[in-house]
Design a protein around this motif. Structure first.
Motif, PDB file in Angstrom:
ATOM      1  N   LYS A 167       6.005  75.334  58.356  1.00 40.87           N
ATOM      2  CA  LYS A 167       7.346  76.251  58.047  1.00 40.87           C
ATOM      3  C   LYS A 167       7.592  77.554  59.123  1.00 40.87           C
ATOM      4  N   ILE A 168       6.206  78.033  59.562  1.00 37.23           N
ATOM      5  CA  ILE A 168       5.894  78.704  60.690  1.00 37.23           C
ATOM      6  C   ILE A 168       6.386  78.121  62.308  1.00 37.23           C
ATOM      7  N   ALA A 169       6.235  77.072  62.405  1.00 41.31           N
ATOM      8  CA  ALA A 169       6.659  76.637  63.643  1.00 41.31           C
ATOM      9  C   ALA A 169       8.312  76.524  63.477  1.00 41.31           C
ATOM     10  N   SER A 176      13.501  79.934  69.659  1.00 44.93           N
ATOM     11  CA  SER A 176      12.376  79.424  70.653  1.00 44.93           C
ATOM     12  C   SER A 176      11.259  78.173  70.962  1.00 44.93           C
ATOM     13  N   SER A 177      11.649  78.146  71.841  1.00 44.26           N
ATOM     14  CA  SER A 177      10.720  76.538  72.223  1.00 44.26           C
ATOM     15  C   SER A 177       9.270  76.987  72.455  1.00 44.26           C
ATOM     16  N   PRO A 179       5.802  76.027  74.110  1.00 43.19           N
ATOM     17  CA  PRO A 179       4.948  76.108  75.836  1.00 43.19           C
ATOM     18  C   PRO A 179       4.879  74.751  76.746  1.00 43.19           C
ATOM     19  N   SER A 180       5.244  74.603  77.308  1.00 43.33           N
ATOM     20  CA  SER A 180       5.741  73.558  78.111  1.00 43.33           C
ATOM     21  C   SER A 180       6.743  72.418  77.589  1.00 43.33           C
ATOM     22  N   THR A 181       7.702  72.798  76.689  1.00 45.51           N
ATOM     23  CA  THR A 181       8.615  71.657  76.481  1.00 45.51           C
ATOM     24  C   THR A 181      10.296  72.967  76.336  1.00 45.51           C
ATOM     25  N   SER A 182      10.105  74.558  77.061  1.00 42.23           N
ATOM     26  CA  SER A 182      11.257  74.987  77.488  1.00 42.23           C
ATOM     27  C   SER A 182      11.948  74.746  78.581  1.00 42.23           C
ATOM     28  N   ARG A 183      13.282  74.440  78.413  1.00 42.00           N
ATOM     29  CA  ARG A 183      13.935  74.517  79.922  1.00 42.00           C
ATOM     30  C   ARG A 183      13.960  75.233  80.984  1.00 42.00           C
ATOM     31  N   HIS A 184      13.260  76.888  80.027  1.00 47.12           N
ATOM     32  CA  HIS A 184      13.188  78.274  81.052  1.00 47.12           C
ATOM     33  C   HIS A 184      11.916  77.954  81.798  1.00 47.12           C
ATOM     34  N   HIS A 185      11.357  76.744  82.203  1.00 48.09           N
ATOM     35  CA  HIS A 185      10.854  75.833  83.096  1.00 48.09           C
ATOM     36  C   HIS A 185      11.087  75.849  84.071  1.00 48.09           C
ATOM     37  N   TRP A 186      11.548  75.079  84.471  1.00 47.06           N
ATOM     38  CA  TRP A 186      12.448  74.955  85.042  1.00 47.06           C
ATOM     39  C   TRP A 186      13.570  75.894  86.303  1.00 47.06           C
ATOM     40  N   GLY A 187      13.522  76.466  85.736  1.00 46.55           N
ATOM     41  CA  GLY A 187      14.551  78.045  86.246  1.00 46.55           C
ATOM     42  C   GLY A 187      15.863  77.324  86.476  1.00 46.55           C
ATOM     43  N   THR A 188      16.527  76.936  85.083  1.00 47.19           N
ATOM     44  CA  THR A 188      17.574  76.611  85.611  1.00 47.19           C
ATOM     45  C   THR A 188      18.386  76.443  83.657  1.00 47.19           C
ATOM     46  N   ASP A 189      17.723  77.513  83.019  1.00 44.79           N
ATOM     47  CA  ASP A 189      17.869  77.986  81.645  1.00 44.79           C
ATOM     48  C   ASP A 189      18.453  80.041  81.720  1.00 44.79           C
ATOM     49  N   ILE A 190      19.177  80.109  81.649  1.00 46.38           N
ATOM     50  CA  ILE A 190      18.923  82.079  81.563  1.00 46.38           C
ATOM     51  C   ILE A 190      19.474  82.159  79.958  1.00 46.38           C
ATOM     52  N   ASP A 191      18.896  83.376  79.916  1.00 48.98           N
ATOM     53  CA  ASP A 191      20.067  83.708  79.150  1.00 48.98           C
ATOM     54  C   ASP A 191      20.529  85.047  79.458  1.00 48.98           C
ATOM     55  N   ILE A 192      21.766  86.053  78.554  1.00 54.04           N
ATOM     56  CA  ILE A 192      22.745  86.430  79.266  1.00 54.04           C
ATOM     57  C   ILE A 192      22.766  87.474  78.403  1.00 54.04           C
ATOM     58  N   ASN A 193      22.771  89.393  78.557  1.00 60.39           N
ATOM     59  CA  ASN A 193      22.555  90.232  78.195  1.00 60.39           C
ATOM     60  C   ASN A 193      21.875  90.356  76.963  1.00 60.39           C
ATOM     61  N   SER A 194      21.072  88.953  75.936  1.00 57.57           N
ATOM     62  CA  SER A 194      20.750  89.983  74.940  1.00 57.57           C
ATOM     63  C   SER A 194      19.870  88.553  74.644  1.00 57.57           C
ATOM     64  N   VAL A 195      18.826  88.550  74.419  1.00 59.08           N
ATOM     65  CA  VAL A 195      17.746  87.607  73.157  1.00 59.08           C
ATOM     66  C   VAL A 195      17.910  87.859  72.102  1.00 59.08           C
ATOM     67  N   SER A 196      18.440  89.007  71.672  1.00 62.37           N
ATOM     68  CA  SER A 196      18.757  89.098  69.817  1.00 62.37           C
ATOM     69  C   SER A 196      20.305  87.995  69.405  1.00 62.37           C
ATOM     70  N   PRO A 197      19.699  87.353  68.236  1.00 60.98           N
ATOM     71  CA  PRO A 197      20.535  86.417  67.907  1.00 60.98           C
ATOM     72  C   PRO A 197      21.844  88.157  67.051  1.00 60.98           C
ATOM     73  N   GLY A 198      21.536  88.235  67.048  1.00 56.72           N
ATOM     74  CA  GLY A 198      22.426  89.989  66.429  1.00 56.72           C
ATOM     75  C   GLY A 198      22.695  90.142  66.933  1.00 56.72           C
ATOM     76  N   TYR A 199      22.865  90.080  68.615  1.00 53.51           N
ATOM     77  CA  TYR A 199      23.995  90.809  69.800  1.00 53.51           C
ATOM     78  C   TYR A 199      25.102  90.266  69.248  1.00 53.51           C
ATOM     79  N   PHE A 200      25.218  88.848  69.297  1.00 53.25           N
ATOM     80  CA  PHE A 200      26.296  88.457  69.723  1.00 53.25           C
ATOM     81  C   PHE A 200      27.093  87.932  68.197  1.00 53.25           C
ATOM     82  N   THR A 201      26.862  89.115  67.494  1.00 53.91           N
ATOM     83  CA  THR A 201      27.649  88.788  65.747  1.00 53.91           C
ATOM     84  C   THR A 201      27.953  90.159  66.096  1.00 53.91           C
TER      85      THR A 201
END
Length: 206
Positions: A167-169, A176-177, A179-201
């Motif tokens: 359940k924790i996982a 969050s992905s 480690p080793s499975t995140s597209r952030h490893h490739w330098g092709t993905d970015i987060d814009i303005n906030s990493v908090s989901p609440g911000y976008f509400t």
């Protein structure tokens, strides 16, 4: 009870491995055969209406006349080699020639992404600015250890409320992905303005 938890975690890990293999293996094979059987040519076209597709958006190399071929992959790069190191974020993106630090006006943090991604983001940034929309990069490339730190931190927080490792996982995987499975490893993905989901509400985030 402990044995049951271990078994459930083992099943989750096995599923993660199979999902990762299903995603990465075809791309690694394509890269391998492209390198060995089609030297100097584009990788085989696979669907997409006859359009050329590449596994990783990377900078094209100029030919002897200074022209570039769209989608070409510089030789010697992790993307060209299709290495496990590139896919899993186990290389130094700060010194890699395909990566570049985002300028300060785009981010107030020390963030690197692929050069071609940065060029496209700047176009989006300029267009958004004309509409009075502010875009700031708050997260870019993350290597294996950086992604692992995020995972471990969230695991510690989640484990305070639950002893169910599966359940924790699953809860962590919501945002969050592993480690080793995140597209952030490739330098092709970015987060814009906030990493908090609440911000976008919020009105600003909308």
């Amino acid at each position: 009870m402990a044995k049951r938890k271990i078994n459930r975690l083992g099943i989750l890990l096995i599923l993660t491995i199979f999902i990762s293999l299903g995603y990465f293996l075809p791309r690694m094979l394509q890269s391998y055969f492209s390198k060995n059987n089609q030297v100097g040519k584009k990788p085989p076209i696979s669907g997409n209406g006859g359009k050329h597709i590449t596994n990783f958006p990377v900078n094209p190399e100029p030919d002897d006349k200074g022209n570039t071929e769209e989608g070409s992959i510089p030789s010697g790069s992790p993307a060209a080699e299709g290495t496990i190191e590139f896919l899993t974020g186990k290389f130094n993106y700060r010194t890699h020639p395909l990566f570049e630090r985002a300028p300060d006006y785009l981010s107030n943090r020390d963030i690197y992404i692929q050069k071609v991604v940065l060029a496209q983001f700047i176009k989006m940034y300029d267009a958004a600015k004309e509409d009075n929309v502010s875009l700031v990069i708050v997260s870019g490339t993350r290597n294996f250890e950086e992604q692992k730190n995020i995972w471990d931190r969230k695991w510690e927080i989640q484990s305070r409320a639950s002893n169910d490792s599966v359940k924790i996982a699953q809860n962590i995987l919501t945002y969050s992905s592993m480690p080793s499975t995140s597209r952030h490893h490739w330098g092709t993905d970015i987060d814009i303005n906030s990493v908090s989901p609440g911000y976008f509400t919020t009105p600003e985030g909308k």
